[in-house]
Motif scaffolding. Structure first.
Motif, PDB file in Angstrom:
ATOM      1  N   THR A   6       0.836  -1.193   0.000  1.00 23.25           N
ATOM      2  CA  THR A   6       0.000   0.000   0.000  1.00 23.25           C
ATOM      3  C   THR A   6       0.870   1.241   0.000  1.00 23.25           C
ATOM      4  O   THR A   6       1.750   1.389   0.847  1.00 23.25           O
ATOM      5  CB  THR A   6      -0.937  -0.004   1.224  1.00 23.25           C
ATOM      6  OG1 THR A   6      -1.771  -1.162   1.147  1.00 23.25           O
ATOM      7  CG2 THR A   6      -1.793   1.243   1.268  1.00 23.25           C
ATOM      8  N   LEU A  10      -6.603   6.153  -1.173  1.00 23.24           N
ATOM      9  CA  LEU A  10      -7.050   6.999  -2.279  1.00 23.24           C
ATOM     10  C   LEU A  10      -7.564   8.338  -1.756  1.00 23.24           C
ATOM     11  O   LEU A  10      -7.266   9.395  -2.322  1.00 23.24           O
ATOM     12  CB  LEU A  10      -8.138   6.276  -3.089  1.00 23.24           C
ATOM     13  CG  LEU A  10      -8.631   7.000  -4.329  1.00 23.24           C
ATOM     14  CD1 LEU A  10      -7.510   7.228  -5.324  1.00 23.24           C
ATOM     15  CD2 LEU A  10      -9.773   6.226  -4.970  1.00 23.24           C
ATOM     16  N   ARG A  35      -3.241  11.914  -8.944  1.00 22.10           N
ATOM     17  CA  ARG A  35      -4.622  11.430  -9.045  1.00 22.10           C
ATOM     18  C   ARG A  35      -5.401  12.238 -10.062  1.00 22.10           C
ATOM     19  O   ARG A  35      -5.339  13.469 -10.078  1.00 22.10           O
ATOM     20  CB  ARG A  35      -5.316  11.524  -7.688  1.00 22.10           C
ATOM     21  CG  ARG A  35      -6.749  11.010  -7.749  1.00 22.10           C
ATOM     22  CD  ARG A  35      -7.366  10.914  -6.399  1.00 22.10           C
ATOM     23  NE  ARG A  35      -8.766  10.511  -6.497  1.00 22.10           N
ATOM     24  CZ  ARG A  35      -9.576  10.448  -5.469  1.00 22.10           C
ATOM     25  NH1 ARG A  35      -9.137  10.740  -4.255  1.00 22.10           N
ATOM     26  NH2 ARG A  35     -10.824  10.078  -5.644  1.00 22.10           N
ATOM     27  N   ILE A 102      -6.018  -0.068  -7.449  1.00 22.30           N
ATOM     28  CA  ILE A 102      -6.746   0.473  -6.306  1.00 22.30           C
ATOM     29  C   ILE A 102      -7.672  -0.618  -5.807  1.00 22.30           C
ATOM     30  O   ILE A 102      -8.501  -1.134  -6.552  1.00 22.30           O
ATOM     31  CB  ILE A 102      -7.524   1.739  -6.703  1.00 22.30           C
ATOM     32  CG1 ILE A 102      -6.533   2.789  -7.198  1.00 22.30           C
ATOM     33  CG2 ILE A 102      -8.342   2.252  -5.520  1.00 22.30           C
ATOM     34  CD1 ILE A 102      -7.167   3.997  -7.831  1.00 22.30           C
ATOM     35  N   VAL A 107      -4.281   2.683  -2.627  1.00 30.50           N
ATOM     36  CA  VAL A 107      -3.447   2.720  -3.818  1.00 30.50           C
ATOM     37  C   VAL A 107      -2.292   1.757  -3.559  1.00 30.50           C
ATOM     38  O   VAL A 107      -1.523   1.940  -2.610  1.00 30.50           O
ATOM     39  CB  VAL A 107      -2.921   4.144  -4.084  1.00 30.50           C
ATOM     40  CG1 VAL A 107      -2.000   4.167  -5.288  1.00 30.50           C
ATOM     41  CG2 VAL A 107      -4.083   5.120  -4.256  1.00 30.50           C
TER      42      VAL A 107
END
Length: 115
Positions: A6, A10, A35, A102, A107
């Motif tokens: 990880t 997000l 993003r 994801i 993420v």
């Protein structure tokens, strides 16, 4: 089969913004993520021209309009969608993209990314 780690949640990466991440334990190079809506692009934080990290100020990888990735060392500009240099001393070179997925709001990147 690759193992994944990880990078962040997000929700911790605001839409249209970028964030840098230190190298993993035992690793050499950090990563950065950008993003765009529900999509996240991740690259190795190393300019293809001279191998230096792209940002001087933490998490500042994008130009003021948030349209291009910029190397703070010499002003090279890269497309966000594929990491290709479109202006500066390394035109045509590309940033090293990192696989990303994801899952459950996290993420994730391969464990070996940045090593």
């Amino acid at each position: 089969m690759s193992e994944w780690r990880t990078l962040c949640r997000l929700e911790d990466l605001p839409d249209g913004e970028s964030r840098g991440f230190d190298a993993p334990p035992g690793g050499f190079t950090g990563l950065f993520a950008i993003r765009r809506g529900e999509q996240v692009l991740v690259y190795v934080n190393s300019c293809p021209h001279v191998g230096v990290p792209l940002e001087l100020v933490p998490h500042r990888f994008l130009d003021r309009k948030g349209e291009r990735i910029v190397c703070a060392a010499h002003g090279a500009r890269f497309r966000i969608e594929d990491g290709e240099c479109i202006s500066g001393p390394c035109i045509g070179d590309v940033l090293e993209a990192v696989a990303v997925r994801i899952e459950e709001g996290e993420v994730r990147v391969p464990v070996e990314a940045g090593r």
